[in-house]
Design a protein around this motif. Structure first.
Motif, short mmCIF file in Angstrom:
data_model
loop_
_atom_site.label_atom_id
_atom_site.label_comp_id
_atom_site.label_asym_id
_atom_site.label_seq_id
_atom_site.Cartn_x
_atom_site.Cartn_y
_atom_site.Cartn_z
N PRO A 130 4.87 1.31 16.45
CA PRO A 130 3.60 1.41 15.73
C PRO A 130 3.44 2.68 14.91
O PRO A 130 2.98 2.63 13.76
CB PRO A 130 2.56 1.34 16.85
CG PRO A 130 3.23 0.55 17.93
CD PRO A 130 4.67 0.95 17.86
N GLU A 131 3.82 3.82 15.49
CA GLU A 131 3.65 5.08 14.76
C GLU A 131 4.56 5.16 13.54
O GLU A 131 4.18 5.67 12.48
CB GLU A 131 3.88 6.29 15.68
CG GLU A 131 5.31 6.48 16.18
CD GLU A 131 5.66 5.62 17.39
OE1 GLU A 131 6.70 5.87 18.00
OE2 GLU A 131 4.89 4.69 17.72
N ARG A 132 5.76 4.60 13.66
CA ARG A 132 6.69 4.58 12.51
C ARG A 132 6.19 3.58 11.48
O ARG A 132 6.32 3.82 10.27
CB ARG A 132 8.09 4.21 12.99
CG ARG A 132 9.15 4.27 11.90
CD ARG A 132 9.39 5.70 11.44
NE ARG A 132 10.43 5.76 10.43
CZ ARG A 132 10.25 6.24 9.21
NH1 ARG A 132 9.06 6.71 8.83
NH2 ARG A 132 11.25 6.28 8.35
N ALA A 133 5.64 2.47 11.93
CA ALA A 133 5.10 1.48 11.01
C ALA A 133 4.00 2.09 10.14
O ALA A 133 3.96 1.88 8.92
CB ALA A 133 4.55 0.29 11.78
N LEU A 134 3.11 2.86 10.76
CA LEU A 134 2.03 3.49 9.99
C LEU A 134 2.59 4.51 9.01
O LEU A 134 2.12 4.61 7.87
CB LEU A 134 1.03 4.16 10.94
CG LEU A 134 -0.19 4.77 10.27
CD1 LEU A 134 -0.96 3.75 9.46
CD2 LEU A 134 -1.11 5.41 11.32
N GLU A 135 3.60 5.27 9.42
CA GLU A 135 4.23 6.24 8.50
C GLU A 135 4.80 5.53 7.28
O GLU A 135 4.68 6.02 6.15
CB GLU A 135 5.34 7.00 9.23
CG GLU A 135 4.84 7.99 10.27
CD GLU A 135 5.98 8.58 11.10
OE1 GLU A 135 7.15 8.17 10.88
OE2 GLU A 135 5.70 9.44 11.96
N ILE A 136 5.42 4.39 7.49
CA ILE A 136 6.01 3.64 6.38
C ILE A 136 4.92 3.15 5.43
O ILE A 136 5.04 3.28 4.20
CB ILE A 136 6.84 2.45 6.91
CG1 ILE A 136 8.07 2.96 7.66
CG2 ILE A 136 7.25 1.51 5.77
CD1 ILE A 136 8.82 1.89 8.45
N VAL A 137 3.85 2.60 5.98
CA VAL A 137 2.76 2.09 5.14
C VAL A 137 2.14 3.23 4.33
O VAL A 137 1.85 3.07 3.13
CB VAL A 137 1.69 1.40 6.00
CG1 VAL A 137 0.50 0.98 5.15
CG2 VAL A 137 2.28 0.18 6.70
N ILE A 138 1.95 4.37 4.96
CA ILE A 138 1.36 5.52 4.26
C ILE A 138 2.30 6.02 3.18
O ILE A 138 1.87 6.40 2.08
CB ILE A 138 1.01 6.63 5.26
CG1 ILE A 138 -0.16 6.18 6.15
CG2 ILE A 138 0.65 7.93 4.54
CD1 ILE A 138 -0.46 7.12 7.29
N SER A 139 3.59 6.03 3.45
CA SER A 139 4.56 6.48 2.45
C SER A 139 4.54 5.56 1.23
O SER A 139 4.63 6.03 0.09
CB SER A 139 5.97 6.51 3.06
OG SER A 139 6.05 7.47 4.09
N VAL A 140 4.43 4.27 1.46
CA VAL A 140 4.30 3.33 0.34
C VAL A 140 3.03 3.62 -0.44
O VAL A 140 3.02 3.57 -1.68
CB VAL A 140 4.32 1.87 0.86
CG1 VAL A 140 3.94 0.89 -0.26
CG2 VAL A 140 5.69 1.52 1.41
N ASP A 141 1.97 3.95 0.27
CA ASP A 141 0.71 4.35 -0.37
C ASP A 141 0.90 5.52 -1.32
O ASP A 141 0.36 5.54 -2.42
CB ASP A 141 -0.29 4.77 0.71
CG ASP A 141 -1.55 3.94 0.66
OD1 ASP A 141 -1.53 2.85 0.08
OD2 ASP A 141 -2.57 4.38 1.23
N TYR A 142 1.66 6.52 -0.87
CA TYR A 142 1.91 7.70 -1.71
C TYR A 142 2.59 7.29 -3.01
O TYR A 142 2.27 7.81 -4.09
CB TYR A 142 2.80 8.71 -0.97
CG TYR A 142 2.16 9.38 0.22
CD1 TYR A 142 0.79 9.45 0.36
CD2 TYR A 142 2.95 9.95 1.21
CE1 TYR A 142 0.22 10.06 1.46
CE2 TYR A 142 2.39 10.59 2.31
CZ TYR A 142 1.02 10.63 2.44
OH TYR A 142 0.46 11.25 3.52
N ILE A 143 3.54 6.40 -2.92
CA ILE A 143 4.26 5.96 -4.11
C ILE A 143 3.32 5.22 -5.06
O ILE A 143 3.32 5.45 -6.27
CB ILE A 143 5.45 5.06 -3.71
CG1 ILE A 143 6.47 5.86 -2.91
CG2 ILE A 143 6.11 4.46 -4.96
CD1 ILE A 143 7.57 5.02 -2.28
N VAL A 144 2.49 4.34 -4.50
CA VAL A 144 1.54 3.57 -5.32
C VAL A 144 0.55 4.51 -6.00
O VAL A 144 0.37 4.47 -7.23
CB VAL A 144 0.79 2.54 -4.47
CG1 VAL A 144 -0.32 1.88 -5.29
CG2 VAL A 144 1.75 1.47 -3.96
N MET A 145 -0.12 5.34 -5.21
CA MET A 145 -1.17 6.20 -5.76
C MET A 145 -0.59 7.23 -6.73
O MET A 145 -1.18 7.52 -7.77
CB MET A 145 -1.92 6.90 -4.63
CG MET A 145 -2.82 5.99 -3.84
SD MET A 145 -4.10 5.22 -4.88
CE MET A 145 -5.12 4.43 -3.66
#
Length: 203
Positions: A130-145
């Protein structure tokens, strides 16, 4: 005489607020300005919203309301995230002024919370902790934003020859890129390199 005034709803308020932000930036967003555009008294808005922060939440919901999260149900978690990230970017790319503000706000709106929940759920189902999953989602967010609030098209606006000899390597590179496509290309490549570089979930 003008036609009948539109029925005052939270969606109408969001649409008027988004128009203010698109045209003048978030600094110009006030309840009084939104009311003026809707041709109502500012006091009328308080039957629907309590503050500028609540209006910004409505704007976030309006922009993201058409996002298709069904891709997260696919067996291929990379393609699911890739599809959602691309849709997320398309939705917000039309409203860069709003995106810059939204990126700094806490995640509270129903659509945003639903996206993060389903994205984390998709990754944990694929085998990520779960904690790695959230890190991945947030990292994708950084790329998008980042692709929206700091695009090439607004960062390097001079003609290559105007950068001077001390910046010749940069000027040469700028002269060679396709300015109309570089933002999309850079986003696609950054997202693909990141997702492909993650490897497989731990077993």
């Amino acid at each position: 005489m003008g036609g009948p005034k539109p029925i005052l709803t939270r969606r109408a308020i969001a649409a008027a607020a988004l128009a203010v932000i698109d045209e003048e930036g978030t600094a110009a967003l006030t309840l009084r300005e939104v009311a003026r555009r809707l041709e109502v008294k500012a006091s009328s808005l308080y039957n629907h919203v309590r503050s500028k922060d609540e209006i910004l939440d409505l704007v976030t919901e309006l922009i993201s309301s058409d996002l298709d999260l069904s891709a997260l149900d696919r067996n291929d978690w990379r393609e699911g995230l890739r599809s959602c990230a691309s849709g997320y970017r398309r939705a917000f790319l039309a409203h860069p002024n709003a995106t810059a503000e939204i990126a700094r706000r806490s995640v509270e709106t129903p659509t945003s919370l639903r996206y993060y929940t389903r994205a984390v759920e998709s990754l944990t189902a694929a085998g990520w902790p779960p904690e790695r999953a959230l890190e991945i989602v947030i990292s994708v967010d950084y790329i998008v934003m980042g692709s929206i609030v700091s695009p090439f098209s607004t960062g390097f606006v001079r003609a290559p020859e105007d950068y001077g000899p001390e910046h010749a390597p940069l000027a040469d590179a700028i002269a060679r890129v396709d300015r109309s496509a570089i933002d999309d290309t850079a986003f696609t490549e950054a997202l693909s390199h990141y997702l492909d570089g993650l490897g497989d979930p731990p077993r």
